[in-house]
Design an enzyme around this catalytic site. Structure first.
Site, PDB file in Angstrom:
ATOM      1  N   THR A 474      35.085  36.023  42.646  1.00 31.49           N
ATOM      2  CA  THR A 474      35.970  34.953  43.115  1.00 31.49           C
ATOM      3  C   THR A 474      35.215  33.715  43.556  1.00 31.49           C
ATOM      4  O   THR A 474      35.786  32.630  43.603  1.00 31.49           O
ATOM      5  CB  THR A 474      36.770  35.474  44.323  1.00 31.49           C
ATOM      6  N   GLN A 662      39.914  30.798  39.545  1.00 36.48           N
ATOM      7  CA  GLN A 662      40.817  31.848  40.022  1.00 36.48           C
ATOM      8  C   GLN A 662      42.220  31.664  39.474  1.00 36.48           C
ATOM      9  O   GLN A 662      42.868  32.603  39.032  1.00 36.48           O
ATOM     10  CB  GLN A 662      40.887  31.796  41.557  1.00 36.48           C
ATOM     11  N   GLY A 726      45.015  31.821  50.878  1.00 36.69           N
ATOM     12  CA  GLY A 726      44.404  32.559  49.763  1.00 36.69           C
ATOM     13  C   GLY A 726      45.105  32.236  48.462  1.00 36.69           C
ATOM     14  O   GLY A 726      46.328  32.105  48.423  1.00 36.69           O
ATOM     15  N   GLU A 729      45.455  35.574  44.296  1.00 38.76           N
ATOM     16  CA  GLU A 729      46.578  36.338  43.729  1.00 38.76           C
ATOM     17  C   GLU A 729      47.814  35.467  43.543  1.00 38.76           C
ATOM     18  O   GLU A 729      48.916  35.972  43.380  1.00 38.76           O
ATOM     19  CB  GLU A 729      46.889  37.534  44.639  1.00 38.76           C
TER      20      GLU A 729
END
Lengths: 763, 340
Positions: A474, A662, A726, A729
C-alpha cells in the site's frame, strides 16, 4: 493510461516515489520465504479430498520410501496445540477448525498431513504418495444445499450487535408512491495474493522466529504463542514486505502453530510453501451472499423506506459475517429503515476479511437498487443520489464528519463525459459493440486504532522510525517516512523506516483501511515529542502556571505549542542546547473514543478499531463516485469495461502517487469482481473447483485499457490527527454496481447476480 | 512431481530411440514412461500436479535447428514443429496468406507462453478440465480408465458440447489446431521407420469409450512438421472468451473462404472451445459451397455446425454462443479486405 503522479491539491502531501521502489523492482526486497534459514527442513501439506467425514487411515509406506523424507505428521502424531478463539470473538484465529486434532474432516482441503523432508521436492513427491482412506458424509455446499442451518447474525457474532432500524419501514413502504423489491447475489471469492500462504519457523532455544507474510504481526505472535502455550515475548514475527494481503493475512491460520510445533519437535527450522490451490482452503475467503432490497420513494425521488436483508455463508463452527447493513442503512437520507442479516452454516472453511468485506457485497445490492429506482422514477441516477444526499446518518442521527459524495459525483461525471449519455437503454453503440454508461456511489468507514511508535533523531538529521506496521504493497514505508520527514523537518532521504517485525513498537492490524491514519498519527505524535524536547532546550522554561494549565487541559505550554505547530527547528542549535547527540522517543497514540483497555490490548495483539458508524457523536466515512463504460459485443456477448473513472475524497491524501495506485487497483478489482472473479463450488461435494490462477480469472492488462483516478481535496479535522481517511478499501466497493448499471444501459437487461458473464446476456 | 531422468536429444534418431526405448506396448501415449519436452508449458504443469508421471524426459529442443523452419512457398506452407508460436504469428507471409493461422496463434495464451511454446507441443496440449487436472478426484476416465467422469455432473461450464461421449466431456483447449484442421493441414510424423504424413484431422481421437487415448501418435513418434496446401488470405479466427487476453475460448471459429464474384467456391469451418477434439464442421461447409452469402445462410450454416451439440448443466450456453460465433466469423471472412 498515464503513469504520471498526480499533482497535489490542497491538503495533500507530495507524490514522492515509493520508499521501497528500487528494492522491489530490483528484487532486493526480501519476503518472508526469502529469509535465509540455517539447515531448514521443508514441509509440504496433504489436504483432504472430502469436505465432511472422517479419515479411516493412512497408507504411508510409499511416501516414507521417498529418499529424504524425515517425518510425516498426521492427527495420530501431531504436536498438541491449544485452541484459539476467532478473531471476531476476541481471539486471533481466522477459523476455529483446528486441523490434525482428530480424524474428523470439517471442510474441503483441510490439512490432514504434513510431510517433512530434506528438500521441497522430496516433501512434495512424498505428499503425492500419501494414500488416505476416508468415510465421506454428504456435505452442505452452500445456500441451496440440504442440511444447512440459518439464523440471525445478531446474537451469534460479537461484532454484529444490532440490525440497524429506524422509523416504521412496513408502513412507509406500504404507502410509498414508487416501490422496488429486488434480490441480488454475490459469489465466493478468494484473495489470491501473489505471495503464497507460506511460513517458516525457526527456534533458538525457547525463542521462536516466524517468517510469514502477515497483516498483523502482533496478532500472529500472540496467537501462535497462545496455541503453543508459551510466553508471547518468546515469539517474534518478521516480514519486512508482504506480497499482498487483501485481508487474507489479517488473522492467524492454523498452519503456523502446526509448523512451529513440528519445528520444535524436530529441533530444526522448517519452511512451508503451500501450493496455490491449497491457499483456497487453508486460509480465508469472501463467502457468497444474498440480498433482498426494498426501496420506497416519492415521485420526487426522496426515499421514504429502505429495507436490506442479507444472508451470508459461514462454516459450521464459526459465525463469521460481514453485516454490511451497518453501512447501507446509513448511506442515504431515509426516515424508515429496517434490516436483517442472517448466517447460513455449511460444510466450508471459515470465511474471513476480504478487501472491503461488508461494503463490497452490500453496496452492490444497494447501489444496483438505487439505479433500478432511478429507472422507475425516470430520473438521472446521479440526481437520485443528490436528492437523497445527507449530512446526517438516519439511524442514530449522527453527523458525518465530512462527506464529499456529490462533489465526487460531479467531478467524476465531468471527467467521464456523463452528459454524453443518452438515458434510454440500448441506445448507444459503436460497431459490433453495444455501449453502456453506469455509475454508483462508493464509501468506506474511516477507522483508527491505537498504535505505538519509536522515533530516533540524530543531530545530522538522520532519522529512524520503528513501528510494527505492515507494507502490504500500500505504501506504508513511504507515508510513514513522509510523516517523519515533514514533522521533523528533515530531508526524506535521511529517514529510515522499519516495519513488519513484532519486536518493534506495536501497530494495529493492516485491515479496515486504518493503517495510514493510525500509524501516521502515532508517528506524528512521537515526532512532536521529539520536537518538544528540542524546543524545550532552546526556549525559555515553561512557567509553572503554563504547565498547570496544560495539565488540566486549559491551554498548552509555549514549548508544546511550538512542537505541535509547523515552526521549523534549528537542529544544530537544539542539539547543542540539549547537549546530546541523539534524541529518541517512544509513544503510544490512541484515537478519540478508544476503549480503556486499548493500550493493553494493543500489546497483546488485539486491535481496538474505532470509527465508521460506531462513534458516539459522529460518523466518519470516505466517499467516492465511480463511472464506467461497458461494451457488450452484440454477437459474442463478451463484456468489456474499457473505461473506469473514479473520483474520491478521503481527508488528507498523504501521497497522491501511492493513493492513486490504491484507488486504481481498487477500481480494477471492482471490475474484476463484477465480471470475472468467482470461486466455483461443486455442489455434490462442497469442493472448490477452479482453485488456480488460470481458472480463477482476474484481469490482464488488456482488460483495463483506461482507468482514471481523481483525488478531491478534502479536509476533515474531526477524525484523527493525521486527518486521514483510509482509502485502501474505498475504490473496489462501488464498481460492482456501476458495471451492472452500465450493462443495463447497454443492453436493457438488469443482472443481479455476480459475476456477469457472457451467457447471462440476452440481446 | 516425481523424479525423472532427463536427456537431450541432439538428433531426431536419438530422440525417437530414447522415446521408443521406454515405451510399453499397451500404454497410451499420454502415459508413456518417456515424454518429449519442447516448450514445457503444459507438460511441466501436469507433472507438478502429479497428473503426468513420466520416468524420463527427452528434451527435443536441440532439434530446433532442423525442425523450426517457416517455409511459405507459393502455393503452400510448411511449419517446423519446433517453431515458436510467437515467431509463426509474427511472420508477414503467414499474416497475409493465412490470417486464420496468425490470429489463432496470437489469440492464444500469453506473450510469454507464446515465446516458449512450440507448434507441435501446442497441438498436443491436454485438456483444461479441472477434474482431470486434480488427482484428488479418482473418477476421471482420461487419467484412470473406467473410473467414471467427475465433470459430467460437476462444474462443467468450460466443457465440450460436440464430440462428447458418456465417458468424457473434456474440451480440447487449443486454438491453432482449429486453423490447421480447417485448412486440411497434413502433419509430418517422425518415428522409428522414418517419416509419415497423415491428415491433421486424423491426429486427434474423440474420447468415445477410450478417453485416455487422445491421439493416433504412437510412443516413440514425434510431430516434426505441419504442411498446409494452398493459400487462404480470406480467413479469420474469431474467439469468444471471458477476458481480453490469456484465456481459453468459450467458443471459437476458424473460417476460410474462397469467394469469386460473390460466390463461395470453397469454405472451411472449424470450431474451438466447444468440442473434445479439433472440430471440422463439414455439414456446415457443405451448405456454403456454391452459394452467395447472406445472413440467412450464415444462420443455417451455424445451426448445421451445432446440430449434434449436447449441453450439460453449465455449458448449454455454448450452443447458442457457438452459432453466433460461426455466423459472425463467416460475416467477417466475407467482408474482410483481401489484397491479391
Amino acid at each position: 493510461m498515464t503513469a504520471a503522479a498526480p499533482e497535489p491539491k490542497a491538503n495533500m502531501g507530495q507524490p514522492v516515489p515509493r520508499y521501497d521502489a528500487a528494492a522491489k523492482v530490483t528484487g532486493r526486497a526480501t519476503y518472508a520465504s526469502d529469509m535465509p534459514l540455517d539447515n531448514p527442513a521443508y514441509a509440504f501439506l496433504v489436504t483432504s479430498a472430502i469436505a465432511k467425514g472422517r479419515i479411516d487411515g493412512f497408507d504411508l509406506d510409499d511416501a516414507r520410501g521417498v529418499r529424504g523424507v524425515i517425518d510425516i505428521v498426521t492427527h495420530e502424531n501431531a504436536p498438541k496445540l491449544k485452541e484459539s478463539k476467532l478473531f471476531s470473538n476476541g481471539g486471533y484465529a481466522g477459523t476455529t477448525i483446528q486441523p490434525l486434532k482428530s480424524a474428523d474432516i470439517a471442510h474441503d482441503g483441510e490439512i490432514i498431513a504434513v510431510v517433512i523432508a530434506e528438500s521441497y521436492e522430496a516433501a512434495r513427491e512424498a505428499a503425492n504418495r500419501v494414500k488416505v482412506s476416508y468415510t465421506a458424509v454428504a456435505p452442505s455446499a452452500s445456500f441451496d444445499s440440504p442440511g444447512t442451518t440459518t439464523a440471525a447474525a445478531k446474537g451469534q457474532n460479537s461484532q454484529f450487535k444490532e440490525d440497524p432500524e429506524v422509523g416504521d419501514f412496513a408502513k412507509a413502504f406500504d404507502q410509498a408512491e414508487v416501490k422496488l423489491t429486488a434480490s441480488y447475489d454475490t459469489p465466493t471469492q478468494h484473495h489470491n495474493p501473489m505471495e503464497l500462504f507460506t511460513t517458516s519457523c525457526a527456534w533458538m532455544g525457547d525463542n521462536l522466529v516466524i517468517y510469514e507474510g502477515s497483516q498483523y504481526v502482533y496478532g500472529l505472535k500472540n496467537g501462535v504463542a497462545e496455541q503453543l502455550g508459551i510466553d508471547a515475548d518468546k515469539v517474534r514475527v518478521v516480514n519486512p514486505y508482504v506480497g499482498g494481503g487483501f485481508g487474507s493475512r489479517g488473522s492467524m491460520t492454523p498452519r503456523t502453530a502446526i509448523i512451529a510445533g513440528i519445528a520444535k519437535r524436530l529441533n530444526r527450522p522448517i519452511k512451508l510453501v503451500p501450493t496455490r490451490d491449497q491457499g483456497f482452503t487453508i486460509a480465508t475467503y469472501r463467502a457468497e451472499t444474498r440480498h433482498e432490497i426494498r426501496l420506497g420513494a416519492g415521485r420526487d425521488g426522496k426515499l421514504a423506506a429502505l429495507r436490506h436483508e442479507g444472508s451470508e455463508v459461514s462454516s459450521r463452527p464459526d459465525a463469521y459475517c460481514v453485516g454490511g447493513t451497518k453501512t447501507t442503512t446509513r448511506l442515504y437520507a431515509c426516515p424508515n429503515v429496517s434490516s436483517l442479516v442472517s448466517i447460513v452454516r455449511a460444510d466450508r472453511n471459515t470465511p474471513g476479511f476480504m478487501r472491503s468485506p461488508p461494503e463490497v457485497p452490500y453496496l452492490f445490492a444497494l447501489e444496483s437498487a438505487m439505479d433500478e429506482l432511478a429507472v422507475k422514477l425516470n430520473m438521472d441516477p446521479v440526481e437520485l443520489r443528490r436528492i437523497n444526499d445527507t449530512t446526517v446518518e438516519p439511524i442514530g442521527g449522527k453527523p458525518y464528519t465530512s462527506r464529499s459524495l456529490m462533489a465526487c459525483f460531479d467531478e467524476a461525471a465531468k471527467a467521464f463525459g456523463w452528459s454524453q449519455r443518452s438515458p434510454q437503454p440500448k441506445s448507444m453503440s459503436d460497431g459490433d459493440w453495444l455501449v453502456g454508461y453506469g455509475c454508483a456511489a462508493t464509501c468506506y468507514p474511516t477507522q483508527m486504532a491505537p498504535s505505538a511508535a519509536r522515533v530516533r533523531l540524530q543531530r545530522d538529521g538522520r532519522t529512524r522510525v520503528e513501528i510494527a506496521g505492515h507494507e502490504i504493497g500500500t505504501g506504508a514505508y513511504t507515508v510513514i517516512a513522509q510523516t517523519a520527514s515533514e514533522r521533523l523537518g528533515v530531508p526524506l532521504e535521511k529517514v529510515a523506516v522499519f516495519v513488519g517485525d513484532s519486536d518493534l513498537p506495536p501497530a494495529p492490524v493492516a485491515g479496515g483501511s486504518n493503517s495510514t491514519a493510525s500509524t501516521c498519527s502515532a508517528v506524528m505524535m512521537v515526532c512532536d515529542q521529539i520536537r518538544q524536547r528540542l524546543f524545550k532546550a532552546v526556549m525559555p522554561g515553561d512557567s509553572l502556571a503554563d504547565k498547570a494549565k496544560e495539565t488540566v487541559g486549559i491551554s498548552q505550554t509555549p514549548s508544546t505549542q511550538a512542537a505541535k505547530s509547523d515552526r521549523p527547528l534549528d537542529l544544530d542549535k537544539a542539539f547543542d542546547a540539549l547537549g546530546v547527540g541523539v534524541v529518541e522517543e517512544y509513544g503510544e497514540w490512541k484515537p478519540e473514543g478508544a476503549p480503556l483497555d486499548s493500550f493493553a490490548a494493543m500489546h497483546s495483539g488485539h486491535a481496538r478499531l474505532v470509527g465508521g458508524h460506531s462513534m458516539k457523536y459522529k460518523i466518519a466515512y470516505a466517499f467516492g463516485a465511480e463511472f464506467v463504460e461497458v461494451r457488450v459485443d452484440r454477437f459474442t456477448h463478451e463484456i468489456r469495461a474499457p473505461r473506469l473513472v473514479g473520483a474520491f475524497a478521503a481527508g488528507r491524501i498523504m501521497n497522491p502517487r501511492t493513493a492513486r495506485s490504491q484507488l486504481m487497483g481498487g477500481l480494477i478489482w471492482g471490475m474484476s469482481s463484477a465480471l470475472l472473479e468467482a470461486t466455483e463450488i461443486d455442489e455434490r461435494n462442497a469442493r472448490y473447483v477452479n482453485d488456480n490462477l488460470a481458472d480463477y480469472l482476474v484481469p490482464v492488462n488488456a482488460d483495463v485499457p483506461g482507468v482514471e483516478v481523481i483525488l478531491l481535496s478534502e479536509q476533515d479535522d474531526h477524525i484523527n490527527p493525521a486527518g486521514v481517511k483510509g482509502l485502501g478499501e474505498l475504490a473496489n466497493v462501488g464498481t460492482n454496481a456501476a458495471i451492472c448499471n452500465a450493462i443495463y444501459h447497454a443492453t436493457g437487461q438488469r443482472i443481479r447476480k455476480l459475476p456477469v458473464r457472457l451467457e447471462n446476456i440476452e440481446v | 512431481m516425481r523424479p525423472f531422468s532427463y536427456q537431450r536429444a541432439t538428433d531426431p534418431d536419438l530422440a525417437v530411440q530414447a522415446l521408443s526405448a521406454a515405451a510399453a506396448a499397451n500404454n497410451p501415449l499420454t502415459q508413456a514412461a518417456a515424454q518429449p519436452l519442447a516448450g514445457g508449458t503444459t507438460l511441466i504443469d501436469l507433472m507438478k500436479l502429479d497428473v503426468m508421471r513420466p520416468a524420463a524426459l527427452v528434451d527435443i529442443n536441440p532439434l530446433a535447428s532442423g525442425w523450426s523452419a517457416i517455409e511459405s512457398k507459393g502455393d503452400g506452407l510448411r511449419l517446423g514443429a519446433l517453431a515458436k508460436m510467437s515467431d509463426v504469428a509474427a511472420h508477414t507471409e503467414i499474416q497475409r496468406n493465412y490470417p486464420v493461422i496468425a490470429n489463432s496463434l496470437n489469440l492464444a495464451a500469453s506473450a510469454q507462453l507464446r515465446n516458449m511454446a512450440t507448434l507441435g507441443g501446442n497441438v498436443m496440449q491436454r485438456t483444461r478440465c479441472s477434474y482431470f487436472r486434480d488427482v484428488s478426484y479418482e473418477n476421471c476416465n482420461k487419467r484412470n480408465p473406467g473410473s467414471g467422469c467427475a465433470a459430467m455432473d460437476g462444474v462443467n461450464r468450460m466443457h465440450a458440447v460436440l464430440g462428447t461421449s458418456d465417458q468424457c466431456i473434456a474440451t480440447y483447449p487449443g486454438d491453432f489446431a482449429q486453423a490447421l484442421i480447417a485448412l486440411d493441414a497434413m502433419v509430418e510424423i517422425t518415428g522409428r521407420s522414418g517419416t509419415r504424413n497423415v491428415p491433421f484431422a486424423d491426429l486427434h481421437k474423440a474420447p468415445g469409450s477410450t478417453p485416455d487415448i487422445e491421439t493416433t501418435l504412437q510412443p516413440g513418434e514425434l510431430i516434426s512438421a505441419f504442411s498446409v496446401p494452398g493459400r487462404w488470405p480470406r480467413s479469420v479466427y474469431l474467439k469468444a472468451r471471458d477476458r481480453q487476453s490469456y484465456e481459453f475460448a468459450l467458443s471459437s471459429a476458424a473460417v476460410a473462404l474462397d469467394v469469386q464474384d460473390g460466390t463461395i467456391r470453397d469454405a472451411r469451418v472449424a470450431l474451438g472451445g466447444v468440442a473434445t477434439v479439433p472440430w471440422r464442421a463439414r455439414e456446415a461447409e457443405a451448405l456454403l459451397k456454391g452459394q452467395k452469402f447472406d445472413d440467412d445462410l450464415a444462420q443455417r450454416v451455424a445451426a448445421a455446425a451445432f446440430a449434434d451439440a449436447r449441453g450439460r448443466q453449465h455449458n448449454s450456453f455454448k450452443i447458442a454462443l457457438g452459432k453466433r460465433v460461426v455466423a459472425r466469423a463467416l460475416q467477417q471472412a466475407v467482408t474482410m479486405e483481401v489484397r491479391s
